[in-house]
Design a protein around this motif. Structure first.
Motif, PDB file in Angstrom:
ATOM      1  N   PRO A 255       0.835  -1.209   0.000  1.00  0.00           N
ATOM      2  CA  PRO A 255       0.000   0.000   0.000  1.00  0.00           C
ATOM      3  C   PRO A 255       0.873   1.264   0.000  1.00  0.00           C
ATOM      4  CG  PRO A 255      -0.041  -1.061   2.155  1.00  0.00           C
ATOM      5  CD  PRO A 255       0.778  -1.951   1.254  1.00  0.00           C
ATOM      6  N   LEU A 256       0.294   2.364  -0.441  1.00  0.00           N
ATOM      7  CA  LEU A 256       1.088   3.594  -0.519  1.00  0.00           C
ATOM      8  C   LEU A 256       0.200   4.825  -0.524  1.00  0.00           C
ATOM      9  CD1 LEU A 256       2.382   4.305  -4.152  1.00  0.00           C
ATOM     10  CD2 LEU A 256       0.438   2.829  -3.672  1.00  0.00           C
ATOM     11  N   HIS A 257       0.814   5.973  -0.273  1.00  0.00           N
ATOM     12  CA  HIS A 257       0.157   7.235  -0.602  1.00  0.00           C
ATOM     13  C   HIS A 257       1.068   8.020  -1.529  1.00  0.00           C
ATOM     14  CE1 HIS A 257       2.220   8.555   3.269  1.00  0.00           C
ATOM     15  NE2 HIS A 257       2.679   9.428   2.400  1.00  0.00           N
ATOM     16  N   LEU A 258       0.452   8.869  -2.354  1.00  0.00           N
ATOM     17  CA  LEU A 258       1.201   9.648  -3.342  1.00  0.00           C
ATOM     18  C   LEU A 258       0.839  11.123  -3.188  1.00  0.00           C
ATOM     19  CD1 LEU A 258       0.609   7.521  -6.600  1.00  0.00           C
ATOM     20  CD2 LEU A 258       2.665   7.529  -5.173  1.00  0.00           C
ATOM     21  N   GLU A 259       1.863  11.954  -3.043  1.00  0.00           N
ATOM     22  CA  GLU A 259       1.682  13.417  -3.045  1.00  0.00           C
ATOM     23  C   GLU A 259       2.333  13.911  -4.320  1.00  0.00           C
ATOM     24  OE1 GLU A 259       0.237  15.280  -0.784  1.00  0.00           O
ATOM     25  OE2 GLU A 259       0.263  14.160   1.090  1.00  0.00           O
ATOM     26  N   LEU A 260       1.531  14.300  -5.314  1.00  0.00           N
ATOM     27  CA  LEU A 260       2.093  14.601  -6.627  1.00  0.00           C
ATOM     28  C   LEU A 260       1.993  16.098  -6.941  1.00  0.00           C
ATOM     29  CD1 LEU A 260       0.697  11.364  -8.254  1.00  0.00           C
ATOM     30  CD2 LEU A 260       2.907  11.707  -7.153  1.00  0.00           C
ATOM     31  N   GLY A 261       1.988  16.441  -8.188  1.00  0.00           N
ATOM     32  CA  GLY A 261       2.102  17.853  -8.545  1.00  0.00           C
ATOM     33  C   GLY A 261       0.793  18.607  -8.526  1.00  0.00           C
ATOM     34  N   GLY A 262       0.829  19.811  -9.076  1.00  0.00           N
ATOM     35  CA  GLY A 262      -0.367  20.633  -9.135  1.00  0.00           C
ATOM     36  C   GLY A 262      -0.310  21.646 -10.265  1.00  0.00           C
ATOM     37  N   LYS A 263      -1.467  22.185 -10.588  1.00  0.00           N
ATOM     38  CA  LYS A 263      -1.565  23.324 -11.525  1.00  0.00           C
ATOM     39  C   LYS A 263      -2.650  24.208 -10.943  1.00  0.00           C
ATOM     40  CE  LYS A 263      -0.214  25.367 -15.255  1.00  0.00           C
ATOM     41  NZ  LYS A 263       1.208  25.764 -15.476  1.00  0.00           N
ATOM     42  N   SER A 264      -2.350  24.714  -9.752  1.00  0.00           N
ATOM     43  CA  SER A 264      -3.397  25.249  -8.886  1.00  0.00           C
ATOM     44  C   SER A 264      -3.971  26.567  -9.394  1.00  0.00           C
ATOM     45  CB  SER A 264      -2.846  25.403  -7.474  1.00  0.00           C
ATOM     46  OG  SER A 264      -2.502  24.116  -6.978  1.00  0.00           O
ATOM     47  N   PRO A 265      -5.308  26.634  -9.496  1.00  0.00           N
ATOM     48  CA  PRO A 265      -5.958  27.854  -9.959  1.00  0.00           C
ATOM     49  C   PRO A 265      -6.153  28.872  -8.836  1.00  0.00           C
ATOM     50  CG  PRO A 265      -7.604  26.143  -9.606  1.00  0.00           C
ATOM     51  CD  PRO A 265      -6.260  25.519  -9.302  1.00  0.00           C
ATOM     52  N   GLN A 266      -6.057  30.140  -9.195  1.00  0.00           N
ATOM     53  CA  GLN A 266      -6.421  31.253  -8.312  1.00  0.00           C
ATOM     54  C   GLN A 266      -7.587  31.934  -9.010  1.00  0.00           C
ATOM     55  OE1 GLN A 266      -4.234  32.855  -5.758  1.00  0.00           O
ATOM     56  NE2 GLN A 266      -2.493  31.482  -5.938  1.00  0.00           N
ATOM     57  N   THR A 417      -7.978  20.732 -15.503  1.00  0.00           N
ATOM     58  CA  THR A 417      -6.677  20.072 -15.691  1.00  0.00           C
ATOM     59  C   THR A 417      -6.724  18.698 -15.018  1.00  0.00           C
ATOM     60  OG1 THR A 417      -5.585  20.766 -13.642  1.00  0.00           O
ATOM     61  CG2 THR A 417      -5.517  22.326 -15.480  1.00  0.00           C
ATOM     62  N   ASP A 418      -5.678  17.919 -15.251  1.00  0.00           N
ATOM     63  CA  ASP A 418      -5.609  16.598 -14.614  1.00  0.00           C
ATOM     64  C   ASP A 418      -5.322  16.700 -13.116  1.00  0.00           C
ATOM     65  OD1 ASP A 418      -5.996  15.388 -17.048  1.00  0.00           O
ATOM     66  OD2 ASP A 418      -3.853  15.166 -17.471  1.00  0.00           O
ATOM     67  N   TYR A 419      -4.852  17.863 -12.684  1.00  0.00           N
ATOM     68  CA  TYR A 419      -4.432  18.038 -11.290  1.00  0.00           C
ATOM     69  C   TYR A 419      -5.579  18.472 -10.384  1.00  0.00           C
ATOM     70  CZ  TYR A 419       0.411  17.870 -12.953  1.00  0.00           C
ATOM     71  OH  TYR A 419       1.598  17.486 -13.493  1.00  0.00           O
ATOM     72  N   GLY A 420      -5.381  18.371  -9.091  1.00  0.00           N
ATOM     73  CA  GLY A 420      -6.359  18.855  -8.126  1.00  0.00           C
ATOM     74  C   GLY A 420      -5.732  18.995  -6.750  1.00  0.00           C
ATOM     75  N   LEU A 421      -4.682  19.821  -6.660  1.00  0.00           N
ATOM     76  CA  LEU A 421      -4.000  19.919  -5.369  1.00  0.00           C
ATOM     77  C   LEU A 421      -4.590  21.045  -4.520  1.00  0.00           C
ATOM     78  CD1 LEU A 421      -1.857  18.500  -3.727  1.00  0.00           C
ATOM     79  CD2 LEU A 421      -0.157  20.070  -4.628  1.00  0.00           C
ATOM     80  N   VAL A 422      -4.393  22.292  -4.960  1.00  0.00           N
ATOM     81  CA  VAL A 422      -4.891  23.441  -4.208  1.00  0.00           C
ATOM     82  C   VAL A 422      -5.689  24.319  -5.163  1.00  0.00           C
ATOM     83  CG1 VAL A 422      -4.222  25.516  -2.905  1.00  0.00           C
ATOM     84  CG2 VAL A 422      -2.887  23.426  -2.660  1.00  0.00           C
ATOM     85  N   ALA A 423      -6.727  24.980  -4.659  1.00  0.00           N
ATOM     86  CA  ALA A 423      -7.414  26.009  -5.447  1.00  0.00           C
ATOM     87  C   ALA A 423      -7.687  27.183  -4.520  1.00  0.00           C
ATOM     88  CB  ALA A 423      -8.717  25.465  -6.011  1.00  0.00           C
ATOM     89  N   GLY A 461      -3.103  16.962   0.677  1.00  0.00           N
ATOM     90  CA  GLY A 461      -2.979  15.968  -0.383  1.00  0.00           C
ATOM     91  C   GLY A 461      -3.856  16.340  -1.556  1.00  0.00           C
ATOM     92  N   GLY A 462      -3.884  15.464  -2.553  1.00  0.00           N
ATOM     93  CA  GLY A 462      -4.501  15.835  -3.811  1.00  0.00           C
ATOM     94  C   GLY A 462      -5.786  15.119  -4.153  1.00  0.00           C
ATOM     95  N   TYR A 463      -6.548  15.749  -5.062  1.00  0.00           N
ATOM     96  CA  TYR A 463      -7.616  15.109  -5.826  1.00  0.00           C
ATOM     97  C   TYR A 463      -7.001  14.729  -7.178  1.00  0.00           C
ATOM     98  CZ  TYR A 463     -11.696  16.528  -2.935  1.00  0.00           C
ATOM     99  OH  TYR A 463     -12.637  16.680  -1.946  1.00  0.00           O
ATOM    100  N   LYS A 464      -7.687  13.885  -7.914  1.00  0.00           N
ATOM    101  CA  LYS A 464      -7.306  13.515  -9.288  1.00  0.00           C
ATOM    102  C   LYS A 464      -5.809  13.132  -9.364  1.00  0.00           C
ATOM    103  CE  LYS A 464      -9.184  17.257 -11.232  1.00  0.00           C
ATOM    104  NZ  LYS A 464      -9.734  18.157 -12.237  1.00  0.00           N
ATOM    105  N   ASN A 465      -5.114  13.606 -10.402  1.00  0.00           N
ATOM    106  CA  ASN A 465      -3.721  13.159 -10.568  1.00  0.00           C
ATOM    107  C   ASN A 465      -2.735  13.828  -9.607  1.00  0.00           C
ATOM    108  OD1 ASN A 465      -4.834  11.724 -12.608  1.00  0.00           O
ATOM    109  ND2 ASN A 465      -3.461  12.451 -14.214  1.00  0.00           N
TER     110      ASN A 465
END
Ligand code: NAP
Ligand code: MG
Length: 496
Positions: A255-266, A417-423, A461-465
């Motif tokens: 098992p694992l957790h993944l903290e990946l990238g972002g393309k965070s919208p403002q 976008t594919d990302y969902g880290l911070v908005a 942590g993130g949503y989506k990718n």
């Protein structure tokens, strides 16, 4: 704008052990005997060398972690927590030194007081709050309850952008739960993690509880999730590498957790307080030279306020000062030559796609900037949501402005976008804030508050990718435990 050029002192700290990594409490070279230079990205000075490890070294570290496991797992949780508190105290006592090591290897200016002691204390306080539950039973002869137990020997891999906090959060939570760990930091910034691990030993956290194996990702890194006796993984880095880690874990059913990238919208609405939003957005994309997973790299702005916002953002970004780590500037260089090329390539991609380059876009020149991987804070306007600069993570100080007509389009673009880290959302209207908090697909939403800042113990942590699993919150220690259901029967009473 650049600052005056003055020469820094040489790095001199007993927290940096040249050419060695920490396995089982010993400072050892790689089995290969090879090393990798760690450089300061502002000057290209070699700070120290680290072992270039591979699967033999990872095997060695797993064995050391296995030897340390029984005593650490069975130590009462309050004592484990107390050792983590002591670790935080030692880090705080030497905060300036730790900060200097991180600033030199990452190339960043000072950010004020070090956050790592507070992060470790938050986790230390969770160590003895890991609890199971009592379960209802079918008869009075039965008792039922759950135990939360550590996995055993676990693995971690972290990136170079904030090596101290990444190390503290991942290692802290894993060992607070009673696991022992094999951790690989990024080869670009391994010295802060090694220094923190040295202080953990001095604090009395036993040898072998924290093992730091250094080297390249595809060598030392790849050997950790591929190891069959690693019982759980935590990974922070790019989605591409995250996918490789997950594949390796799949083979071993780890098992694992993944903290990946972002393309965070403002998302900036027409009623936004631009006096607050503009400096925060400029800071958000230039802090750590934009090399922050949470960086708000897309400004999604309602047309009613677009022109004013772009003028003010450009002016604000032109006030950002840059220079080597030891100067009082806002921004340092990028981490390495590859990242420099990548960011400059993306600036070219934005230009070629027809986005308006409002400010920046070039490699700055001047005293003190000759050897570093510097790039100007860069603002693109009239960016189309389909352009690559609007969809792909650049990991540099490059901000894209995307004008939209209304809230519907803002939501569609922000989530597009594919990302969902911070908005983040900038508005004075409570109704807009409530709706946007629910509609944005992101693990963290900030209303008039960028980067998910301002709260203590918020799960991250993130949503989506952008990944799955959450670090930093109270549940982060629980994430490193597995649940055992125990049922007991009074056999004597039943037999009668
Ligand atoms: P990366 O290339 O994925 O590297 C991350 C870590 O993985 C490094 O320690 C790297 O080692 C290692 N690695 C590389 N290839 C590997 C492999 N095949 N097997 C095992 N390990 C391997 O990411 P990066 O470009 O350095 O870091 C930037 C990325 O991290 C961005 O996408 C950023 O958004 C993300 N990030 C996410 C968060 C978050 O919390 N969500 C926080 C910070 C950064 P070497 O570098 O030594 O090769
Ligand atoms: Mg790297």
């Amino acid at each position: 704008m650049t600052m005056t050029h003055d020469a820094p002192r040489a790095l001199d700290s007993d927290l940096v052990v040249d050419g060695a990594q920490l396995i089982g409490g010993d400072w050892v070279p790689a089995a290969s005997g090879e090393t990798i230079d760690v450089i300061n990205p502002a000057t290209r000075d070699v700070l120290a060398r680290i072992p270039r490890s591979g699967s033999d070294d990872v095997e060695h570290a797993v064995q050391a972690a296995e030897e340390a496991l029984p005593a650490w797992r069975d130590l009462d949780a309050t004592s484990r927590g107390r050792l983590l508190f002591r670790w935080a105290d030692l880090i705080e006592q030497r905060a300036d030194e730790i900060d200097e090591i991180e600033r030199r290897e990452v190339g960043r200016p000072s950010w004020g007081p070090l956050g790592v002691p507070g992060q470790i204390r938050f986790i230390a306080g969770q160590a003895d709050k890991v609890q199971g539950v009592s379960l209802p039973t079918y008869s009075p002869e039965h008792l039922g309850f759950t135990l939360r137990e550590p996995y055993g020997v676990v693995g971690g891999i972290i990136p170079w952008n904030a090596p101290g906090p990444m190390f503290a959060v991942e290692v802290g939570a894993a060992i607070a739960a009673g696991n022992t760990m094999v951790m690989k930091p990024a080869e670009d910034a391994p010295l802060t993690p090694l220094a923190l691990a040295k202080l953990a030993l001095e604090a009395g956290i036993p040898a072998g509880v924290i093992n730091v194996v250094t080297g390249y990702g595809h060598e030392a890194g790849a050997a950790i999730p591929a190891h069959p006796r690693i019982r759980r993984m935590g990974f922070t880095g790019s989605p591409q590498t995250g996918s490789l880690i997950m594949e390796a874990c799949a083979k071993n059913l780890t098992p694992l957790h993944l903290e990946l990238g972002g393309k965070s919208p403002q998302v900036v609405f027409g009623d936004a307080d631009l006096d607050a939003a503009v400096p925060a957005m400029a800071m958000g994309i230039t802090l750590n030279t934009g090399q922050i997973c949470a960086a708000g790299s897309r400004v999604v702005v309602l047309r009613s306020i677009h022109d004013e916002l772009v003028d003010r953002l450009a002016a604000q970004m032109e006030t950002i000062t840059y220079g080597p780590w030891h100067q009082q500037v806002n921004m340092g260089p990028l981490i390495n030559e590859k990242q420099h090329r990548r960011v400059l390539d993306y600036i070219g991609v934005g230009r070629d796609a027809g986005a308006d380059l409002v400010t920046g876009g070039a490699v700055p020149t001047g005293a003190g900037l000759e050897d570093g991987f510097f790039v100007q804070p860069t603002l693109f306007d009239k960016v189309d949501p389909d352009m690559r600069i609007a969809r792909e993570e650049i990991f540099g100080p490059v901000l894209s402005v995307i004008p939209v007509d209304d809230e519907e389009e803002a939501v569609r673009v922000a989530n597009g976008t594919d990302y969902g880290l911070v908005a983040s959302v900038w508005t004075r209207d409570v109704g807009t804030a409530v709706r946007m908090s629910r509609r944005l697909e992101a693990g963290q939403v900030g209303i008039n508050s960028p980067l998910g800042a301002g709260v203590i113990g918020g799960p991250f942590g993130g949503y989506k990718n952008s990944g799955f699993g959450r670090t930093m919150g109270a549940d982060s220690v629980l994430d490193w435990t597995q649940v055992k259901t125990v049922s007991m029967r009074d056999a004597v009473a039943v037999g009668r």
